[in-house]
Design an enzyme around this catalytic site. Sequence first.
Site, PDB file in Angstrom:
ATOM      1  N   HIS A 175       0.815  -1.214   0.000  1.00 30.88           N
ATOM      2  CA  HIS A 175       0.000   0.000   0.000  1.00 30.88           C
ATOM      3  C   HIS A 175       0.847   1.263   0.000  1.00 30.88           C
ATOM      4  O   HIS A 175       0.319   2.363   0.174  1.00 30.88           O
ATOM      5  CB  HIS A 175      -0.953   0.015   1.203  1.00 30.88           C
ATOM      6  CG  HIS A 175      -2.048  -0.998   1.101  1.00 30.88           C
ATOM      7  ND1 HIS A 175      -2.825  -1.389   2.185  1.00 30.88           N
ATOM      8  CD2 HIS A 175      -2.519  -1.711   0.041  1.00 30.88           C
ATOM      9  CE1 HIS A 175      -3.696  -2.292   1.792  1.00 30.88           C
ATOM     10  NE2 HIS A 175      -3.536  -2.511   0.504  1.00 30.88           N
ATOM     11  N   CYS A 190       5.860  13.869  -7.013  1.00 30.31           N
ATOM     12  CA  CYS A 190       5.256  15.006  -7.699  1.00 30.31           C
ATOM     13  C   CYS A 190       4.278  14.500  -8.746  1.00 30.31           C
ATOM     14  O   CYS A 190       4.615  13.639  -9.558  1.00 30.31           O
ATOM     15  CB  CYS A 190       6.324  15.882  -8.340  1.00 30.31           C
ATOM     16  SG  CYS A 190       5.642  17.297  -9.250  1.00 30.31           S
ATOM     17  N   CYS A 224       5.992  16.220 -12.335  1.00 25.70           N
ATOM     18  CA  CYS A 224       7.273  15.771 -12.915  1.00 25.70           C
ATOM     19  C   CYS A 224       7.678  14.373 -12.461  1.00 25.70           C
ATOM     20  O   CYS A 224       8.662  13.830 -12.950  1.00 25.70           O
ATOM     21  CB  CYS A 224       8.385  16.769 -12.583  1.00 25.70           C
ATOM     22  SG  CYS A 224       8.916  16.769 -10.842  1.00 25.70           S
ATOM     23  N   THR A 267      -3.639  -8.759  10.775  1.00 19.21           N
ATOM     24  CA  THR A 267      -4.448  -8.243   9.670  1.00 19.21           C
ATOM     25  C   THR A 267      -5.832  -8.878   9.684  1.00 19.21           C
ATOM     26  O   THR A 267      -5.977 -10.064   9.984  1.00 19.21           O
ATOM     27  CB  THR A 267      -3.783  -8.490   8.304  1.00 19.21           C
ATOM     28  OG1 THR A 267      -4.696  -8.121   7.261  1.00 19.21           O
ATOM     29  CG2 THR A 267      -3.354  -9.943   8.120  1.00 19.21           C
ATOM     30  N   ASN A 312      -3.416 -13.258  15.621  1.00 20.12           N
ATOM     31  CA  ASN A 312      -4.451 -12.223  15.682  1.00 20.12           C
ATOM     32  C   ASN A 312      -5.348 -12.510  16.884  1.00 20.12           C
ATOM     33  O   ASN A 312      -5.802 -13.645  17.040  1.00 20.12           O
ATOM     34  CB  ASN A 312      -5.282 -12.221  14.387  1.00 20.12           C
ATOM     35  CG  ASN A 312      -6.027 -10.925  14.185  1.00 20.12           C
ATOM     36  OD1 ASN A 312      -6.683 -10.424  15.091  1.00 20.12           O
ATOM     37  ND2 ASN A 312      -5.921 -10.367  12.990  1.00 20.12           N
ATOM     38  N   PRO A 313      -5.605 -11.513  17.738  1.00 25.01           N
ATOM     39  CA  PRO A 313      -6.477 -11.757  18.899  1.00 25.01           C
ATOM     40  C   PRO A 313      -7.890 -12.131  18.512  1.00 25.01           C
ATOM     41  O   PRO A 313      -8.597 -12.795  19.271  1.00 25.01           O
ATOM     42  CB  PRO A 313      -6.452 -10.410  19.643  1.00 25.01           C
ATOM     43  CG  PRO A 313      -5.223  -9.721  19.176  1.00 25.01           C
ATOM     44  CD  PRO A 313      -5.039 -10.159  17.746  1.00 25.01           C
TER      45      PRO A 313
END
Length: 265
Positions: free
Chosen positions: A131, A139, A142, A202, A227-228
């Site tokens: 991500h 920019c 450019c 995640t 993961n909890p």
Amino acid sequence: MNPPSPHSSLLAQAAGLLASAQRILFITGAGLSADSGLPTYRGVGGLYEGQLTELGIPIEQALSGLMFKRRPEVTWQYLARIEAACRGARPNAAHYAMARLEAMHGGVTVLTQNIDGFHTQAGSHDVIEIHGSLHTLRCTACARTRQVESYAGLALPPECPHCGGMLRPEVVLFGENLPEAAVQRYEAVLAAGPDLVISVGTGSAFPYIAGPVIWAAEAGIPTIEINPGHTPVSAHVEIQLPLRAAEALPALLEAAGLGLGASNA
């Protein structure tokens, strides 16, 4: 830190998988950085969980590619708030454990959805930021890029010092495509065939995050979820450790006989 005793058996099983693996793929999300004090998701973290912004729109709309094209000052307003929430935070024990595992073991790739840059700060080298990163600005005119430590002192939207065009962070806004180079690296890692896939912190909401875990499980490749809570991949993985990342990963590496201890975070 010792994990709760009910999980000791699961940790021992997971440690056995880790000790025998040669090519390890970590897939990490916002829950990992939550242990560094960052809010999770929605803002990219619970800054706007379950509520609209003060503009009366969902955070997904404010942080969309379409909004950036139409009203870039709105998108920049919320990007700056996310960066401010990250500012001053540091990698935690889980980030350092993964970095030290890579240094000792090799064959470790981290695919992260996080845009905070903590994996590289902790010392990981083979990191795919699917991500993007808040701290790389590009920019829109450019295409030159620059690295910034923080947004403090930047005029919003900031201007390119080379051409005066508008800068934007190299992050994936809602409705935008994933960066091609990162996708190609991810596909190459999967094609090479990891022999252990570990999902860490995640919610596995995106197909390109959940899919490889489910594919690995169905192909007989060992899989672990840290993961909890339960996620779409929980029922598919070989081992589900219901622990926080900063608690589980140092304990897992120590149980695998890698002698990493708690962390030097």
